[in-house]
Every structure is written in C-alpha cells, then in structure tokens.
Design a protein around this motif. Sequence first.
Motif, short mmCIF file in Angstrom:
data_model
loop_
_atom_site.label_atom_id
_atom_site.label_comp_id
_atom_site.label_asym_id
_atom_site.label_seq_id
_atom_site.Cartn_x
_atom_site.Cartn_y
_atom_site.Cartn_z
N TYR A 260 62.19 -23.14 -34.11
CA TYR A 260 62.21 -24.40 -34.86
C TYR A 260 60.88 -24.59 -35.59
N GLN A 261 61.00 -25.15 -36.77
CA GLN A 261 59.80 -25.48 -37.53
C GLN A 261 59.67 -27.00 -37.63
N LEU A 262 58.45 -27.47 -37.56
CA LEU A 262 58.17 -28.90 -37.68
C LEU A 262 58.12 -29.26 -39.15
N LEU A 263 59.07 -30.09 -39.60
CA LEU A 263 59.13 -30.48 -41.01
C LEU A 263 58.10 -31.56 -41.33
N PHE A 264 57.94 -32.53 -40.43
CA PHE A 264 56.92 -33.55 -40.64
C PHE A 264 56.71 -34.32 -39.34
N LEU A 540 57.03 -40.05 -34.81
CA LEU A 540 58.29 -39.34 -35.03
C LEU A 540 58.00 -37.92 -35.50
N TYR A 541 58.68 -36.97 -34.86
CA TYR A 541 58.57 -35.56 -35.23
C TYR A 541 59.95 -35.09 -35.66
N LEU A 542 60.02 -34.40 -36.80
CA LEU A 542 61.30 -33.89 -37.29
C LEU A 542 61.27 -32.37 -37.27
N TYR A 543 62.22 -31.76 -36.53
CA TYR A 543 62.30 -30.30 -36.41
C TYR A 543 63.60 -29.81 -37.04
N GLN A 544 63.51 -28.59 -37.61
CA GLN A 544 64.70 -27.94 -38.15
C GLN A 544 64.73 -26.49 -37.69
N ARG A 545 65.92 -25.99 -37.40
CA ARG A 545 66.08 -24.59 -36.99
C ARG A 545 65.73 -23.68 -38.15
N LYS A 546 64.93 -22.66 -37.87
CA LYS A 546 64.56 -21.71 -38.93
C LYS A 546 65.75 -20.86 -39.33
#
Length: 546
Positions: A260-264, A540-546
């Motif tokens: 996962y990458q942290l988007l913001f 708030l942390y937003l993660y997305q699957r790479k």
Amino acid sequence: MKKIIPLVLWILLLSSAEVSGSQEFAKIDGLMDNLLSEVTIQKGQVVTSFESDIYLNLGQATGVKQGDRFEVTRQGELLTDPVTGMNLGRVEIKIAEVEVVTVRDKFSIAEIVGKYSEVDIEPLDLVTEIDYVQQVVKLGFSSSEQFDSLTSRIEEVVSNYLKQDERFELLPAQKVENVRRGFEQKEELDEQNLALLVDKLEVDLLLTGQIYQQEDSFFIYAGLFEKKLGTIINEEVIRLAKDDRVVAYYLQQQEEEELYQLLFEQEFDYLSGSLAVGDITNDGQLEVLLNTSEAVKILNYEDERLIEQDKITDDYQITRFDDYKVLIGDTTNNETAKIIVDQYRRLISFEWDGNEYLRKDLNKFNRDRPKLIVGLDGQDYLVTRDYGHFLKFNLWDGSQYQVDFEFDLAVNEGYRLQIADLTGDGEEELILTAFTGGQEYEIKVYNLDGELEYNFPDTHGPTIAVGDLNRDGIEEIFLSTQNEAKSQIISYFWDGEDYSVNWESEELPGEVRDFAVGDLTADGEQELLVLILEDELSKLYLYQRK
C-alpha cells in the motif's frame, strides 16, 4: 559434536490440506511421520517379582525414568467366533498399576500403586506406559527476511497441529523465551546446550532444525532431541522446490515492496471519534464524515486534500454515554442515503433533501447502539446492539424498523463489527471486537448461526474494516495494534486454511480510532481511510493498493 541451528517446529508440520494440494508441502507429512515415529509408548514385560518389587525389562537405555507409571496386563484365553471358527484375539486382563522406583541400564524396579484385580503379577505379563503425553518445546527461528513470510504462515499451522495431537503438550512460547534470555543462548546450540535448555524447561522433547537453499530448492533439516536419552534420536531432511505454487507465493509476499502507498495525510484541530464514507448528497461523489462531540463534519476530497463543506449541528451534542459510531446507508430503500448516529442513548437519522439535512429521531431504538449498515440477501439491514447485548438486524417495513433476526452476543462483545464473505464460500461471516480490558480487544469471527469460527491471535485495537482493495475477489480484514502511543495497521486475508498477514503499515503516531473503505479519489480503485487521534488532533491517512 553436532552443531544444531534451532528451527521453529512449524517449519516441519504443514499438512497437504493446509496447502490446498501442494505436492511439495505434502512431503512434510511424511517428514513428520518419520521424525516422530520414535515418540512411542513404552511397552515391555515383567521379568520377575520379589516381595513388593516388580522387575521390568525396560531400563535407562530405553528411556525409562524414576516415577514413570505402567499398566500391567495379561493375555487371557483365546476368543473364537462360534460360527466361523475365526480367531478373534485374546481376553486382556488388567492386573495392576506400577510405578518405577529404581532404574538400571537394562531393567527397572517398580512397586504396585493400584490393583485392578486379585490376580498376582507374573513373569511375561505385559507393561504399557501410562500418561505418555510428551511435553514439546519449539524454538524461535531467526531467519533472514526472505523466509519470514513463509515461516510465519507455517508457525500458526504447526501450533494448531500440536494442540490437536493427543501425544503432545506444547509449552507456551513466552516461557521458552524467558528461559532462553536467562541462559543468554545463541542461535546455534550444540547437544550439551540443548540438554541444558530441555532440563531447565522440564520438557520431554525439543525439535530443532535448519533451513537452507540452493538455486532452485529449499532444504529443511529436522532433528528430534529427547530428554530421556539426552541426545538427538531422529533426523530427517526434505527438499521443497522454489517453483512450487505455495512456496513461490510466500516468497513473493516477502520480496514485494509495500503493498500500500500513502496517498496523503491530513490533520484537523479537533477530536473525532468515528468516520464514515458515502454519497450522502446523492451527487455521485463520496463524502467523508467525522463525528465529533458537537457536530458531524462533512468533507469532500479535492486535490489531495479533504475540505470541510458542511456540518450538522442541529441540537447536536454527543455525551460520554453515547457511541461515536456514524453510519451511512439507504436503510429505507428510497435511494437516498441516511446518516445515523447515537445521541442521548437514542438513534438519530439525518437525510439530505437538496437544501438541508432533515433530522428524524428513531425512538424505537432506545438505548440501542448503531453498529453497521449491511446488505444481506438483497436487503439493507440497520444493525444495532441493545443494552442486553443482543445484535439486532432491523429491516424497514415502509413505516418503521422491525427486527428481522437477532444475534446473542457475550457481554463484552460487539463494540465494532463488520459482515463479509471472508472465505469466499458464499457464506457471510460476522467479525467483531471483544473487550479484554484497557485499550485491547480480541477479534472474533462468527458465522451467522452464532458459531465461533476463528479467534485472531493476540489483541488489537477496537476498529475493523473489510474490503477487496486489489479486486482479486478476496476480502482483506484491516485491524490495528497500539504500543506506547503508536499504532500500526495490519491486514489479513483467508488463504484457504487460515488468516494470514498480508500487509503491515509503518508505525503511526497516535491511536487508530476508525477505518473506512471507499473510492474517494474517483479513479475506480478503493482506498483505505484511517482516523488517528494524537494529543488534541485528528489525523486522516489515505492508503491505496499499489
């Protein structure tokens, strides 16, 4: 003297069912059958008796020790089938129970501690060991990082195997670790050190081993050390091909970079107890809701930031008796999302009419807590927990909510929950938290018939999220841990036999309070939104699957 590198027993005990047909791992069944073939029940015969002394043909050479108990039996008359004339075996006469008081190299002397019959013990009577359960210690395995994913998976399987095999009693890992620290033992142990460790731990068996690799294979060496004999009594080696489907999968898991990458990340100068994601204005765009003590904040995602667009303050105030959980869903099936919160121990619904959020008190839910909105069998349920610890599945009948069915929880269960088909079998599971004290919770999985299917090891934070963020058809469970004001996100997935760790985030400052899953970025991919409290701030942390 042999050099032995400890390998946790779980490397050695993966069943063919465990790997869903993997031929490579099926070899481990054969390995353990061979390795543990020496773990047998002591059997022998009475040599003679003299006054109260019973002489047995079992001694130190066969592992007998003072205090061992044996059952003495005798073969009686032959049994013959009256119709076929077939030999059916012999009658077995139980005579006595004896306890070893003296041990010599090739024989031992026992005394009677219990009589089963009036028959006297005679030479050639059979003796069979009683209480033959073997205490087993499995040592921790310090491997290189490339083995961690593979060996961690097998550890869970082997622990379960030992608990189910009646021949063994597994020593708690913490006790082993405490003793090893006291001895300051190194990873490499010779037989002398193993004997010292086994004696201090007061166990019968210790399994050791080594894993090493060549270009296309792994080799697993296993050695079984027995306290009675003070030596390695059996050794086995097997080969696992690296291109085996299951082996390759776990190696790939280890070699991959962060999944996962942290988007913001973004912080807010107020505290929020819960969050939710949904299209509450029915415009096709998801909003983020943060539930605070004095308002429900409504935010939109724009240019990698969350911007507050509105807030609900209509006589709104959360007390310490209320649950901060906020829900979003179309529970009345009118194609309009509702915001449902807990206030003054009753439920309140807010609905956007195009101009404002209309408030409605749901008086039927006095002292109920909102827990979840979920679709089951084509119907949207509002799930609540009442003060009598019943989980209620409520359906809208056109004018009010009616309880369709209930789920009886334990008193400490159900602070947070999710419902999803975790194992891919078409049946929904209920995942919930169970309070254990302080800030720690157990995470349990039930089927919807109320049967406990799984209890996650260790304790976690209270919140749970479920989502298929990489769209592979396998749901992930997102949980959190907390240690010294730092949190970590851990995701699990069902691998066919057990729940395995799929991803562990970096450590995050503060306490994870809630999760939500949704496509905030409108790119067709689901994201994981994490709410963390740190001091007097919400993050708030937003993660997305790479």
